[in-house]
Design a protein around this motif. Structure first.
Motif, mmCIF file in Angstrom:
data_model
loop_
_atom_site.group_PDB
_atom_site.id
_atom_site.type_symbol
_atom_site.label_atom_id
_atom_site.label_comp_id
_atom_site.label_asym_id
_atom_site.label_seq_id
_atom_site.Cartn_x
_atom_site.Cartn_y
_atom_site.Cartn_z
ATOM 1 N N LYS A 54 0.727 -1.109 -0.103
ATOM 2 C CA LYS A 54 0.030 -0.191 0.017
ATOM 3 C C LYS A 54 1.027 1.249 -0.041
ATOM 4 O O LYS A 54 0.441 2.408 -0.194
ATOM 5 C CB LYS A 54 -0.981 -0.050 1.293
ATOM 6 N N ASP A 55 2.358 1.135 0.447
ATOM 7 C CA ASP A 55 3.188 2.339 0.369
ATOM 8 C C ASP A 55 3.632 2.498 -0.978
ATOM 9 O O ASP A 55 3.980 1.550 -1.913
ATOM 10 C CB ASP A 55 4.005 2.107 1.676
ATOM 11 N N SER A 56 4.140 3.867 -0.936
ATOM 12 C CA SER A 56 4.711 4.200 -2.381
ATOM 13 C C SER A 56 6.315 4.014 -2.287
ATOM 14 O O SER A 56 7.011 4.298 -1.623
ATOM 15 C CB SER A 56 4.318 5.618 -2.569
ATOM 16 N N VAL A 57 6.452 3.568 -3.501
ATOM 17 C CA VAL A 57 8.158 3.080 -3.707
ATOM 18 C C VAL A 57 8.845 4.464 -3.756
ATOM 19 O O VAL A 57 10.044 4.671 -3.238
ATOM 20 C CB VAL A 57 8.249 2.231 -5.036
ATOM 21 N N ALA A 58 8.188 5.306 -4.436
ATOM 22 C CA ALA A 58 8.805 6.637 -4.625
ATOM 23 C C ALA A 58 8.992 7.344 -3.369
ATOM 24 O O ALA A 58 10.089 7.901 -2.729
ATOM 25 C CB ALA A 58 8.110 7.534 -5.515
ATOM 26 N N GLN A 59 8.180 7.208 -2.476
ATOM 27 C CA GLN A 59 8.281 7.973 -1.000
ATOM 28 C C GLN A 59 9.248 7.111 -0.306
ATOM 29 O O GLN A 59 10.115 7.911 0.544
ATOM 30 C CB GLN A 59 6.880 7.932 -0.267
ATOM 31 N N ALA A 60 9.393 5.837 -0.212
ATOM 32 C CA ALA A 60 10.326 5.234 0.190
ATOM 33 C C ALA A 60 11.663 5.512 -0.249
ATOM 34 O O ALA A 60 12.573 5.544 0.587
ATOM 35 C CB ALA A 60 10.090 3.589 0.259
ATOM 36 N N LEU B 94 12.766 -3.630 -1.846
ATOM 37 C CA LEU B 94 13.845 -2.544 -2.246
ATOM 38 C C LEU B 94 15.149 -2.974 -2.171
ATOM 39 O O LEU B 94 15.373 -3.714 -1.036
ATOM 40 C CB LEU B 94 13.456 -1.191 -1.745
ATOM 41 N N SER B 95 16.323 -2.485 -2.878
ATOM 42 C CA SER B 95 17.667 -2.851 -2.532
ATOM 43 C C SER B 95 18.148 -1.371 -2.468
ATOM 44 O O SER B 95 18.299 -0.444 -3.232
ATOM 45 C CB SER B 95 18.149 -3.714 -3.816
#
Length: 385
Positions: free
Chosen positions: A274-280, A316-317
């Motif tokens: 549910k969370d954004s990759v861009a935000q992370a 993510l890496s």
């Protein structure tokens, strides 16, 4: 003590010497003459040593004056002093041996052997310096340079010893043949040692790693602190020294983390779907760049990439480059970054999920009586309120 006491003491001393000589089968000797002769020889020996010492001091002063006038520095003076000391010491030894009545053959053999030993020493000095200079220009490993120097030293020492022994009448050919037989026997008895020795030479020539490199050999990870002829020494992160036989090192897979410079650290990070990759990525990137040991330039920059869509999370890496000198603390860098990433994601409200299963039952009529009774009970409770 008067003269009578001294005379009595001397008579007792002479009687003791005569009794000792009789017990040892040396009766008939004139001990007074022997004592006087021994003292005279000792005095002459001391005079010879004093004479050559004075010659040495005068030679050093003259040599220092001449080199000072020629402005040659301290190096030639030290070398010349060593040579002068050796020559005068050899001359002193020959003079003392000749004084005590040694045979002419022995005296000549000593003189020739001493001069030949000096010639081999000078030859070793010249060849070793020339060898080190040439090998240093080729930028060879220091261990390989030391190996070549030791090989040259052993070869010249063996040749010099054989030449010196030949001056005293030894059968050199028989000695060489005997040493060859002994060498064959030792070779069969020490096969593992010779195998490690040959493997050590191979490692020094091929140079899969150097002293100071961080490597992984046979599952042992550490910094190379020494490459000996028989073993390779590693120091792990726990400051534990490990000695690996060169035979096993040469035949195993070697991972060198320092050979190509900087090394990349990969840290897997899981976030919820549910969370954004861009935000992370916006949260993690400043953390990677801010670490004091991370490299951040045009060629090597930190980055965050999407690696996998797993069952319960998005993987993510987080990647960051560190220099070869910091490979030893790569584990500590990973822990520090992971802790900072965890704190940053928590503050940003990004969930780090844990594995779980979500069960969906279609047309689960077998459970309807249970849920029906529970639903009716809830309705009764609502009406009573």
């Amino acid at each position: 003590m008067n003269d009578t006491d001294v005379t009595l003491l001397w008579q007792q001393f002479r009687q003791s010497l005569e009794d000792t000589g009789s017990a040892l089968g040396l009766s008939g000797y004139n001990w007074e003459e022997l004592l006087v002769y021994g003292l005279g020889q000792l005095l002459v020996t001391l005079m010879i040593m004093l004479l050559f010492w004075l010659l040495y001091v005068a030679g050093c002063l003259l040599m220092r004056w001449l080199l000072g006038r020629l402005d040659r520095g301290a190096g030639p003076y030290r070398t010349g002093r060593v040579v002068l000391r050796y020559l005068l010491g050899l001359a002193t030894l020959v003079a003392i041996v000749a004084q005590y009545g040694a045979a002419d053959g022995v005296i000549k053999g000593m003189a020739r052997a001493g001069l030949m030993a000096l010639a081999f020493y000078v030859l070793w000095q010249l060849l070793s310096r020339g060898l080190i200079t040439r090998l240093s220009r080729r930028h060879l490993d220091s261990s390989l340079v030391q190996l070549c120097k030791n090989t040259l030293s052993v070869s010249l020492m063996a040749l010099g010893a054989i030449t010196v022994m030949a001056q005293f009448g030894f059968d050199v050919l028989s000695i060489i043949a005997g040493l060859g037989i002994v060498g064959i026997a030792v070779g069969f008895a020490a096969q593992s040692t010779l195998s490690n020795f040959i493997a050590g030479i191979t490692l020094l020539i091929e140079r899969p790693f150097r002293i100071g490199d961080w490597v992984c050999i046979h599952g042992q990870e550490g910094r190379v602190v020494r490459i000996a002829f028989r073993t390779t020494w590693l120091r792990t992160r726990d400051n534990v020294f490990t000695m690996l036989p060169n035979d096993s090192v040469a035949t195993s897979d070697i991972i060198n983390y320092s050979a190509e410079g900087p090394t990349r650290i990969r840290i897997p990070v899981h976030i919820a779907y549910k969370d954004s990759v861009a935000q992370a990525r916006a949260v993690i990137m400043p953390i990677l760049s801010a670490h004091p040991m991370s490299i951040n330039n045009d060629a090597l920059t930190p980055r965050v990439q999407l690696r996998e869509l797993a069952d319960s999370s998005v993987v993510l890496s987080a990647q960051v480059w560190v220099s070869a000198q910091d490979v030893e603390v790569k584990g500590r860098i990973s822990c520090e970054l992971l802790e900072s990433i965890k704190q940053g994601l928590d503050e940003a409200g990004i969930e780090i999920p844990f594995p779980h299963l979500q069960l969906h039952l279609d047309e689960a009529r077998g459970l309807e009586p249970v849920f029906g009774r529970r639903r009716s009970a809830d309705d009764d409770t609502t009406r009573n309120h």
